[in-house]
Motif scaffolding. Structure first.
Motif, PDB file in Angstrom:
ATOM      1  N   ARG A 140      48.967 -54.683  -7.059  1.00  0.00           N
ATOM      2  CA  ARG A 140      49.869 -55.491  -7.879  1.00  0.00           C
ATOM      3  C   ARG A 140      51.009 -55.934  -6.946  1.00  0.00           C
ATOM      4  N   ARG A 141      52.271 -55.603  -7.333  1.00  0.00           N
ATOM      5  CA  ARG A 141      53.497 -56.257  -6.398  1.00  0.00           C
ATOM      6  C   ARG A 141      53.761 -55.060  -5.429  1.00  0.00           C
ATOM      7  N   ASP A 142      53.109 -53.961  -5.417  1.00  0.00           N
ATOM      8  CA  ASP A 142      53.314 -52.868  -4.323  1.00  0.00           C
ATOM      9  C   ASP A 142      52.877 -53.417  -2.989  1.00  0.00           C
ATOM     10  N   LEU A 143      52.300 -54.615  -2.970  1.00  0.00           N
ATOM     11  CA  LEU A 143      51.597 -55.049  -1.863  1.00  0.00           C
ATOM     12  C   LEU A 143      53.026 -55.337  -0.845  1.00  0.00           C
ATOM     13  N   LEU A 144      54.068 -55.906  -1.488  1.00  0.00           N
ATOM     14  CA  LEU A 144      55.118 -56.052  -0.760  1.00  0.00           C
ATOM     15  C   LEU A 144      55.565 -54.871   0.340  1.00  0.00           C
ATOM     16  N   GLU A 145      55.505 -53.838  -0.571  1.00  0.00           N
ATOM     17  CA  GLU A 145      55.745 -52.462   0.292  1.00  0.00           C
ATOM     18  C   GLU A 145      54.917 -52.432   1.715  1.00  0.00           C
ATOM     19  N   ALA A 146      53.655 -52.624   1.554  1.00  0.00           N
ATOM     20  CA  ALA A 146      52.656 -52.807   2.748  1.00  0.00           C
ATOM     21  C   ALA A 146      53.145 -53.914   3.815  1.00  0.00           C
ATOM     22  N   TRP A 147      53.331 -55.107   3.031  1.00  0.00           N
ATOM     23  CA  TRP A 147      53.602 -56.165   4.068  1.00  0.00           C
ATOM     24  C   TRP A 147      54.838 -55.859   4.797  1.00  0.00           C
ATOM     25  N   VAL A 148      55.798 -55.204   4.166  1.00  0.00           N
ATOM     26  CA  VAL A 148      57.132 -54.974   4.854  1.00  0.00           C
ATOM     27  C   VAL A 148      56.840 -53.804   5.674  1.00  0.00           C
ATOM     28  N   SER A 149      56.112 -52.556   5.448  1.00  0.00           N
ATOM     29  CA  SER A 149      56.062 -51.504   6.302  1.00  0.00           C
ATOM     30  C   SER A 149      55.091 -51.285   6.960  1.00  0.00           C
ATOM     31  N   GLY A 150      53.867 -52.085   6.649  1.00  0.00           N
ATOM     32  CA  GLY A 150      52.694 -51.690   7.213  1.00  0.00           C
ATOM     33  C   GLY A 150      51.706 -50.602   6.434  1.00  0.00           C
ATOM     34  N   GLN A 151      52.461 -49.779   5.689  1.00  0.00           N
ATOM     35  CA  GLN A 151      51.679 -48.852   4.992  1.00  0.00           C
ATOM     36  C   GLN A 151      52.356 -48.783   3.650  1.00  0.00           C
ATOM     37  N   ILE A 152      51.699 -47.744   2.555  1.00  0.00           N
ATOM     38  CA  ILE A 152      51.837 -47.855   1.071  1.00  0.00           C
ATOM     39  C   ILE A 152      51.664 -46.523   0.692  1.00  0.00           C
ATOM     40  N   PHE A 153      52.827 -46.155   0.021  1.00  0.00           N
ATOM     41  CA  PHE A 153      52.495 -44.525  -0.669  1.00  0.00           C
ATOM     42  C   PHE A 153      51.709 -44.577  -1.717  1.00  0.00           C
ATOM     43  N   LEU A 154      50.446 -43.792  -1.872  1.00  0.00           N
ATOM     44  CA  LEU A 154      49.721 -43.713  -2.779  1.00  0.00           C
ATOM     45  C   LEU A 154      49.235 -42.465  -3.443  1.00  0.00           C
ATOM     46  N   ASP A 155      49.082 -42.372  -4.701  1.00  0.00           N
ATOM     47  CA  ASP A 155      48.584 -40.768  -4.890  1.00  0.00           C
ATOM     48  C   ASP A 155      47.106 -40.967  -4.793  1.00  0.00           C
ATOM     49  N   VAL A 156      46.648 -40.132  -4.212  1.00  0.00           N
ATOM     50  CA  VAL A 156      45.026 -40.072  -3.999  1.00  0.00           C
ATOM     51  C   VAL A 156      44.532 -39.822  -5.393  1.00  0.00           C
ATOM     52  N   PRO A 157      43.388 -40.887  -5.720  1.00  0.00           N
ATOM     53  CA  PRO A 157      42.816 -40.562  -6.886  1.00  0.00           C
ATOM     54  C   PRO A 157      41.499 -39.822  -6.946  1.00  0.00           C
ATOM     55  N   ALA A 158      41.391 -39.235  -8.244  1.00  0.00           N
ATOM     56  CA  ALA A 158      40.113 -38.264  -8.382  1.00  0.00           C
ATOM     57  C   ALA A 158      39.212 -39.305  -8.387  1.00  0.00           C
ATOM     58  N   THR A 159      37.806 -38.890  -8.338  1.00  0.00           N
ATOM     59  CA  THR A 159      36.466 -39.753  -8.290  1.00  0.00           C
ATOM     60  C   THR A 159      35.595 -39.276  -9.399  1.00  0.00           C
ATOM     61  N   THR A 160      35.071 -40.310 -10.118  1.00  0.00           N
ATOM     62  CA  THR A 160      33.969 -39.943 -11.018  1.00  0.00           C
ATOM     63  C   THR A 160      32.580 -40.386 -10.353  1.00  0.00           C
ATOM     64  N   ARG A 161      31.668 -39.582 -10.539  1.00  0.00           N
ATOM     65  CA  ARG A 161      30.481 -40.030  -9.464  1.00  0.00           C
ATOM     66  C   ARG A 161      29.434 -40.488 -10.724  1.00  0.00           C
ATOM     67  N   PHE A 162      28.716 -41.455 -10.279  1.00  0.00           N
ATOM     68  CA  PHE A 162      27.675 -42.266 -11.241  1.00  0.00           C
ATOM     69  C   PHE A 162      26.406 -42.230 -10.165  1.00  0.00           C
ATOM     70  N   GLU A 163      25.479 -41.400 -10.812  1.00  0.00           N
ATOM     71  CA  GLU A 163      24.262 -41.117 -10.123  1.00  0.00           C
ATOM     72  C   GLU A 163      23.089 -41.921 -11.060  1.00  0.00           C
ATOM     73  N   LEU A 164      22.653 -43.164 -10.088  1.00  0.00           N
ATOM     74  CA  LEU A 164      21.729 -44.247 -10.761  1.00  0.00           C
ATOM     75  C   LEU A 164      20.550 -43.820 -10.228  1.00  0.00           C
ATOM     76  N   THR A 165      19.570 -44.067 -11.244  1.00  0.00           N
ATOM     77  CA  THR A 165      18.046 -43.927 -10.865  1.00  0.00           C
ATOM     78  C   THR A 165      17.579 -45.206 -11.531  1.00  0.00           C
TER      79      THR A 165
END
Length: 422
Positions: A140-165
């Motif tokens: 969203r608008r946090d893109l501005l943080e990255a545009w200005v600083s070259g980086q963005i602070f994020l909370d590393v998300p958990a992952t749900t795995r989907f096994e497809l057959t």
């Protein structure tokens, strides 16, 4: 320590050996992407310049802007909006791609969505980059943080795995799968997580189908989705890459918030009722058989790729769109448009009475040919909230390209199987 695909991509982008879900840390995206739209890019460019005093970018090559909205009226307002974007991109030396198709598709064709890359955008449908083993995150608008600083602070998300057959039955595709997942786990079933797809069913799925599946991740509450980069993804990347890339696979023993298994052969055609793509609105298409439609749309960043157009051609070959129904088909990019012409697919669609439009985002958000009061539209678009494609008194049903084409032939919601073309 064992990591998921998302953890390993974010660790690389953060300059760390490992990261874990729940950590908050600054991350350096490979590319920071946007499309021009009034109130978004024009405001962010002005803030970057006026509020933060940035007159020159250290790494302009990490910024990418697309012009893919507001292309179809050709009026002064459109030109004014686009000229502002052109001027800012020229000022900062940012690469601008204008009217080549929908940015979420064109970014792949131009080699930004490479396996292992981390991409951000203000639009959440950048998650479609996951088809190639890249991590695309709508900030969203946090893109501005990255545009200005070259980086963005994020909370590393958990992952749900989907096994497809297995593999999809005829007349069924990944659009039906994502709505099945939402029906099973809810619109918040993967809230602030990454959906990781793997297994033999994932490897058997075409790149187009993977893009459509990953691009709809936000409707499960996920921040992104990603496939294990297999030989199909690597072969695509080698064709388009302009830079080196580092594919990431999940480690044995990686920690997941949940693991779900799907047999693709068991997935049935699904249709979403008007309102939103939530669980309670998802139905077997057969339950809605006979619901009349006046408009049908195949396109958007989640559809309109060559496999969607092939699906429509399979259903429509030798048929006619029903009287009183208008079927509009919008290829996802100029390259897809050319391929569909070369394969003769658009000849089939035109002979059936379909209308082919220039690639853009304009149909999907109701800018081009907006729906009128009382109309029922069956769509492969990304949203079906009230007013999304025009009048708030129109109804938008969501389904796969197979189902949209079959409904256009029948004049009411139908599946490819019901019209004898699956």
């Amino acid at each position: 320590m064992a990591g998921t695909i998302a953890e390993k991509i974010l660790a690389r982008a953060a300059g760390r050996d490992t990261v874990r879900a729940g950590e908050s840390l600054p991350v350096r995206p490979d590319y920071m992407i946007a499309y021009d739209f009034p109130g978004y890019t024009d405001v962010m460019f002005r803030q970057m310049h006026d509020d933060f005093g940035i007159g020159e970018l250290a790494e302009p090559e990490r910024y990418v802007v697309f012009i893919d909205h507001m292309l179809t009226k050709g009026n002064a307002k459109e030109q004014e909006v686009h000229q502002v974007t052109r001027d800012w991109c020229e000022f900062y030396g940012i690469e601008l791609h204008e009217a080549r198709g929908i940015g979420h598709q064109v970014m792949a064709e131009l080699g930004y969505a490479l396996p292992g890359n981390f991409l951000i955008h203000f639009d959440g449908h950048i998650s479609g980059a996951g088809a190639f083993g890249a991590l695309g995150w709508g900030v969203r608008r946090d893109l501005l943080e990255a545009w200005v600083s070259g980086q963005i602070f994020l909370d590393v998300p958990a992952t749900t795995r989907f096994e497809l057959t297995g593999d999809f039955a005829p007349g069924v595709d990944s659009r039906d799968l994502v709505h099945q997942i939402i029906a099973d786990h809810g619109a918040d079933g993967c809230a602030h997580q990454v959906m990781e797809y793997g297994g033999p069913g994932a490897r058997a799925m075409s790149i187009d189908r993977r893009q459509g599946l990953c691009g709809m991740a936000m409707f499960t509450g996920a921040v992104s989705a990603v496939f294990e980069p297999d030989e199909a993804a690597l072969a695509y990347a080698r064709r388009v890459a302009k830079t080196d890339f580092t594919p990431q696979l999940p480690d044995a023993g990686a920690g997941y918030a949940a693991v779900h298994s799907y047999d693709l052969a068991a997935v049935r055609p699904r249709v979403v009722l008007p309102g939103s793509a939530r669980s309670a609105n998802t139905r077997d298409a057969a339950e809605l058989a006979g619901t009349p439609v006046t408009k049908a749309f195949i396109g958007s960043c989640a559809s309109g790729r060559i496999e969607d157009i092939r699906a429509a051609a399979l259903v429509l070959d030798g048929r006619q769109v029903a009287p009183g129904v208008e079927l509009n088909v919008v290829p996802t990019s100029d390259a897809v448009h050319r391929q569909a012409e070369d394969e003769g697919l658009f000849d089939v669609l035109r002979a059936a009475g379909a209308k082919i439009a220039r690639s853009s985002c304009d149909f999907c958000f109701g800018y081009q040919k907006p729906l009128q009061d009382g109309e029922n539209c069956i769509s492969t678009g990304v949203l079906n909230i009230s007013g999304r494609m025009g009048s708030t008194a129109a109804n938008i049903y969501l389904g796969s390209a197979f189902t949209v084409a079959a409904s256009a032939v029948a004049g009411s919601i139908s599946t490819a199987g019901e019209v004898g073309r699956s």
